[in-house]
Design a protein around this motif. Structure first.
Motif, PDB file in Angstrom:
ATOM      1  N   SER A 177       2.290  41.017  42.856  1.00  0.00           N
ATOM      2  CA  SER A 177       1.759  41.327  44.186  1.00  0.00           C
ATOM      3  C   SER A 177       0.606  40.388  44.541  1.00  0.00           C
ATOM      4  O   SER A 177      -0.113  39.906  43.668  1.00  0.00           O
ATOM      5  CB  SER A 177       1.289  42.788  44.266  1.00  0.00           C
ATOM      6  N   SER A 178       0.450  40.151  45.848  1.00  0.00           N
ATOM      7  CA  SER A 178      -0.593  39.242  46.323  1.00  0.00           C
ATOM      8  C   SER A 178      -0.991  39.628  47.740  1.00  0.00           C
ATOM      9  O   SER A 178      -0.341  40.460  48.382  1.00  0.00           O
ATOM     10  CB  SER A 178      -0.097  37.799  46.295  1.00  0.00           C
ATOM     11  N   PHE A 179      -2.054  39.011  48.246  1.00  0.00           N
ATOM     12  CA  PHE A 179      -2.521  39.292  49.600  1.00  0.00           C
ATOM     13  C   PHE A 179      -2.991  38.009  50.270  1.00  0.00           C
ATOM     14  O   PHE A 179      -3.381  37.035  49.607  1.00  0.00           O
ATOM     15  CB  PHE A 179      -3.681  40.301  49.578  1.00  0.00           C
ATOM     16  N   ILE A 180      -2.939  38.016  51.598  1.00  0.00           N
ATOM     17  CA  ILE A 180      -3.497  36.942  52.437  1.00  0.00           C
ATOM     18  C   ILE A 180      -4.242  37.619  53.577  1.00  0.00           C
ATOM     19  O   ILE A 180      -3.712  38.530  54.218  1.00  0.00           O
ATOM     20  CB  ILE A 180      -2.410  36.022  53.001  1.00  0.00           C
ATOM     21  N   ILE A 181      -5.468  37.203  53.841  1.00  0.00           N
ATOM     22  CA  ILE A 181      -6.253  37.758  54.944  1.00  0.00           C
ATOM     23  C   ILE A 181      -6.982  36.631  55.672  1.00  0.00           C
ATOM     24  O   ILE A 181      -7.414  35.657  55.039  1.00  0.00           O
ATOM     25  CB  ILE A 181      -7.258  38.830  54.446  1.00  0.00           C
ATOM     26  N   GLY A 182      -7.070  36.727  56.966  1.00  0.00           N
ATOM     27  CA  GLY A 182      -7.766  35.717  57.755  1.00  0.00           C
ATOM     28  C   GLY A 182      -8.404  36.334  58.984  1.00  0.00           C
ATOM     29  O   GLY A 182      -7.928  37.346  59.515  1.00  0.00           O
ATOM     30  N   ALA A 183      -9.502  35.745  59.443  1.00  0.00           N
ATOM     31  CA  ALA A 183     -10.208  36.260  60.613  1.00  0.00           C
ATOM     32  C   ALA A 183     -10.799  35.097  61.402  1.00  0.00           C
ATOM     33  O   ALA A 183     -11.201  34.081  60.822  1.00  0.00           O
ATOM     34  CB  ALA A 183     -11.308  37.236  60.205  1.00  0.00           C
ATOM     35  N   LEU A 203       0.397  41.700  52.803  1.00  0.00           N
ATOM     36  CA  LEU A 203       0.524  42.143  51.422  1.00  0.00           C
ATOM     37  C   LEU A 203       1.954  41.904  50.969  1.00  0.00           C
ATOM     38  O   LEU A 203       2.906  42.263  51.678  1.00  0.00           O
ATOM     39  CB  LEU A 203       0.179  43.625  51.285  1.00  0.00           C
ATOM     40  N   HIS A 204       2.115  41.306  49.812  1.00  0.00           N
ATOM     41  CA  HIS A 204       3.452  40.997  49.285  1.00  0.00           C
ATOM     42  C   HIS A 204       3.584  41.580  47.887  1.00  0.00           C
ATOM     43  O   HIS A 204       2.661  41.475  47.072  1.00  0.00           O
ATOM     44  CB  HIS A 204       3.670  39.481  49.243  1.00  0.00           C
ATOM     45  N   SER A 205       4.739  42.200  47.632  1.00  0.00           N
ATOM     46  CA  SER A 205       4.937  42.814  46.322  1.00  0.00           C
ATOM     47  C   SER A 205       6.369  42.585  45.836  1.00  0.00           C
ATOM     48  O   SER A 205       7.322  42.611  46.627  1.00  0.00           O
ATOM     49  CB  SER A 205       4.653  44.319  46.375  1.00  0.00           C
ATOM     50  N   LYS A 206       6.502  42.361  44.551  1.00  0.00           N
ATOM     51  CA  LYS A 206       7.800  42.200  43.902  1.00  0.00           C
ATOM     52  C   LYS A 206       8.037  43.428  43.043  1.00  0.00           C
ATOM     53  O   LYS A 206       7.439  43.599  41.986  1.00  0.00           O
ATOM     54  CB  LYS A 206       7.805  40.928  43.051  1.00  0.00           C
TER      55      LYS A 206
END
Length: 208
Positions: A9-15, A52-55
């Motif tokens: 699992s991983s995440f990406i966030i931007g503002a 959010l990405h999960s395998k």
């Protein structure tokens, strides 16, 4: 961006945010008492994105996407006389993908979105409107090789609207279309891509 759990699992966030309104406010405050002064419009934009990405298994994957944004514009005619408008967008979706084998995959997507607009005249609400949408889709894809691709699925979208207006005559007009404050769209689709010409050309080259 980064991992939540290594390998699964991983995440990406931007503002983002614009800063023109900061300078415009400072300029207006400094010179607003001068005669024949014209105020600068105070405008800003901002948005935030999250993924959010999960395998779950080697064949099953999931994603959650979130997005929110806002635009604000303040127009000042004279001191204590202003018009403010706000636009806002919000969206969240969940996507699940299943890879049965290298040739066949299925994915399903569910999402909710909202768009809103507000107009305030002299610090009082003049009008506002909102659009909500709920959508769902189930899609399948079969790719035998680079020459044969088949896709199909089902789609459903439900959209509804809300409004406010301080002028009674405008309410009378809007009420005529009360039965059109929501729409439904649903369907089944099928697409095919069969590239026999390229396949035949490759076959001839192989035989030679």
């Amino acid at each position: 961006e980064g991992p939540i759990k290594k390998g699964s699992s991983s995440f990406i966030i931007g503002a983002r945010r614009s800063y023109f309104d900061i300078f415009a406010k400072a300029y207006n405050k400094k010179y607003e008492d001068k005669e024949d002064f014209s105020h600068l419009p105070e405008y800003n934009f901002n948005d935030i994105q999250l993924k959010l990405h999960s395998k779950f298994t080697p064949k099953l994957y999931g994603e959650i996407n979130c997005f929110t944004s806002g635009d604000k514009l303040l127009l000042i005619n004279k001191k204590d006389q202003s018009i403010r408008t706000d636009w806002n967008n919000n969206f969240i979706s969940a996507n699940i993908k299943y890879y049965h084998n290298p040739h066949f995959k299925i994915n399903t997507n569910t999402g909710i979105s909202n768009y809103s607009f507000n107009l305030n005249s002299y610090s009082k609400l003049f009008a506002s409107s909102e659009i909500y949408r709920i959508n769902y889709s189930l899609n399948a894809e079969y790719k035998r090789n680079s020459n044969i691709l088949l896709t199909g699925g089902i789609i459903f979208k439900h959209t509804f609207y809300k409004y406010k207006n301080t002028k009674q005559e405008n309410y009378a007009v809007l009420n005529r279309y009360r039965d059109k404050q929501f729409t439904n769209y649903y369907g089944i689709y099928f697409n095919s891509l069969l590239d026999f010409q390229t396949a035949h050309f490759k076959y001839r080259l192989k035989n030679k």
